[in-house]
Motif scaffolding. Structure first.
Motif, short mmCIF file in Angstrom:
data_model
loop_
_atom_site.label_atom_id
_atom_site.label_comp_id
_atom_site.label_asym_id
_atom_site.label_seq_id
_atom_site.Cartn_x
_atom_site.Cartn_y
_atom_site.Cartn_z
N ASP A 1 0.74 -1.23 0.11
CA ASP A 1 -0.09 0.00 0.06
C ASP A 1 0.74 1.08 -0.21
O ASP A 1 1.66 1.35 0.95
CB ASP A 1 -0.78 0.05 1.30
N ILE A 2 0.74 2.13 -0.93
CA ILE A 2 1.86 3.30 -1.24
C ILE A 2 0.67 4.42 -1.11
O ILE A 2 1.13 5.57 -1.73
CB ILE A 2 2.61 3.24 -2.36
N SER A 3 -0.68 4.25 -0.65
CA SER A 3 -1.48 5.42 -0.73
C SER A 3 -1.00 6.78 0.08
O SER A 3 -1.33 7.80 -0.42
CB SER A 3 -3.00 4.85 -0.32
N ASP A 4 -0.36 6.26 1.26
CA ASP A 4 -0.05 7.50 2.20
C ASP A 4 1.05 8.32 1.50
O ASP A 4 1.11 9.54 1.66
CB ASP A 4 0.68 6.90 3.33
N HIS A 5 1.97 7.48 0.89
CA HIS A 5 3.09 8.01 -0.01
C HIS A 5 2.63 9.09 -1.00
O HIS A 5 3.04 10.16 -1.27
CB HIS A 5 4.11 7.24 -0.45
N ILE A 6 1.47 8.69 -1.65
CA ILE A 6 1.03 9.40 -2.86
C ILE A 6 0.33 10.59 -2.34
O ILE A 6 0.41 11.60 -2.85
CB ILE A 6 -0.03 8.43 -3.71
N VAL A 7 -0.41 10.55 -1.37
CA VAL A 7 -1.18 11.56 -0.65
C VAL A 7 -0.15 12.72 0.02
O VAL A 7 -0.22 13.91 -0.41
CB VAL A 7 -2.02 11.25 0.50
N TYR A 8 1.06 12.42 0.47
CA TYR A 8 2.22 13.08 0.73
C TYR A 8 2.79 13.74 -0.34
O TYR A 8 2.75 14.90 -0.40
CB TYR A 8 3.28 12.36 1.47
N GLY A 9 2.77 12.93 -1.48
CA GLY A 9 3.52 13.65 -2.82
C GLY A 9 2.62 14.76 -3.30
O GLY A 9 3.04 15.76 -3.57
N LEU A 10 1.15 14.60 -3.12
CA LEU A 10 0.23 15.53 -3.78
C LEU A 10 0.34 16.73 -2.56
O LEU A 10 0.11 17.87 -3.18
CB LEU A 10 -1.15 14.98 -3.92
N MET A 11 0.48 16.48 -1.34
CA MET A 11 0.42 17.76 -0.39
C MET A 11 1.79 18.45 -0.79
O MET A 11 1.67 19.83 -0.55
CB MET A 11 0.27 16.93 0.87
N VAL A 12 2.59 17.85 -0.98
CA VAL A 12 3.92 18.40 -1.32
C VAL A 12 3.81 19.68 -2.29
O VAL A 12 4.22 20.79 -2.17
CB VAL A 12 5.32 17.69 -1.63
#
Length: 324
Positions: free
Chosen positions: A203-214
């Motif tokens: 599961d990489i959803s948290d990483h993707i959300v963080y990338g979008l937040m950046v």
């Protein structure tokens, strides 16, 4: 499974996963390995021009006391960040192109992952500060020097640095938590955060959300307020009755607008392409992404040098030329 599907669903399943490698391999420009030597020529030229041009800008601003004003001090900050940006990206890319030095340790990868986007976010913050500088110059010309005193510039510089550190520090921490990967090969010429995340398993959803937040908290935030600033600037300029005064006011902003366009257009294009479902070939995408870090450091000092009278005169004096 495409990268877009992984981003959409936030999941990367692996049939044959490998534990977190001690060393990653940077692919450079996948599919165009035989042309790496040819690609190295423009990369090297951009690097040399960027170094010479930015050092020249910094030297001129340091020597010319008349340039010790907010606009040029912000330009000096921009040149420092540009020098840092090309220094942490281009030598590594040239190592891949010239010596096939593709191996990079996990810790060195995390270091790249922090510093490269940090300098990019800092540059975005400086462009916002420069937009604010032009806004004050147009709307509050009599209070310009008092509002943008040296103490305010120091606070702005610290805020730009602090935001970059705060926004990008989670990137290496999150990647260090990833335990298994599909492969140890990164299909990029440097350790980009999302490029590493997309080869991870699970599961990489948290990483993707963080990338979008950046993206939203840095580039999105800055671009919104830059557009707002220039909307107000243009509103004020077109209320000036004199055409000559209007033209002079627009001229002072034109260099900055050119740089803003060059800096943000690759990001906007890339985001719009993803939203519209248009996907470039992998090698074109990687070449295009490299433009984020290569073109602005080279072009910024050239645009300011060409369009700023004080800069032109100083360069001509250095070259022992006299203006007509």
């Amino acid at each position: 499974e495409t990268d877009f599907e992984k981003i959409k669903f936030g999941m990367s399943s692996c049939n044959n996963s490998i534990p977190r490698p001690l060393v990653f391999v940077l692919a450079g420009i996948p599919g165009l390995e035989s042309f790496h030597v040819w690609f190295s020529v423009p990369f090297f030229l951009v690097f040399v021009i960027a170094i010479i041009a930015n050092v020249t800008i910094l030297s001129i601003i340091r020597m010319e006391k008349s340039l010790h004003e907010p606009m040029f001090l912000l330009l000096a900050m921009l040149s420092v960040v540009d020098l840092c940006l090309v220094s942490v990206t281009v030598p590594r890319i040239l190592g891949i192109f010239w010596m096939n030095a593709k191996a990079i340790s996990f810790d060195a990868c995390l270091t790249q992952m922090f510093f490269i986007p940090s300098f990019y976010v800092m540059e975005s913050g400086i462009l916002l500060a420069m937009a604010f500088d032009r806004f004050v110059a147009i709307w509050q010309p009599l209070r310009y020097t008092s509002i943008l005193a040296h103490s305010m510039l120091v606070k702005m510089a610290l805020a730009i640095l602090g935001r970059a550190v705060a926004v990008l520090t989670p990137a290496p921490i999150l990647v260090r938590r990833l335990e298994s990967f599909q492969t140890h090969i990164i299909s990029y010429s440097y350790c980009a955060y999302m490029a590493v995340v997309l080869i991870a398993c699970g599961d990489i959803s948290d990483h993707i959300v963080y990338g979008l937040m950046v993206i939203v908290a840095s580039v999105g935030f800055d671009l919104f307020f830059i557009i707002l600033s220039y909307g107000l600037i243009l509103h004020a300029v077109f209320r000036i009755p004199s055409w000559d005064a209007r033209a002079k006011a627009l001229s002072t902003c034109s260099s900055h607008l050119c740089i803003i366009g060059l800096f943000y257009s690759p990001v906007v294009f890339s985001v719009l392409a993803q939203i519209l479902g248009y996907h470039l070939a992998p090698h074109f995408q990687i070449i295009f992404d490299n433009l984020y870090f290569l073109v602005p450091p080279m072009v910024n000092p050239l645009i300011y040098g060409a369009r700023t009278k004080q800069m032109r005169e100083r360069v001509l004096r250095i070259l022992h030329c006299q203006r007509d």
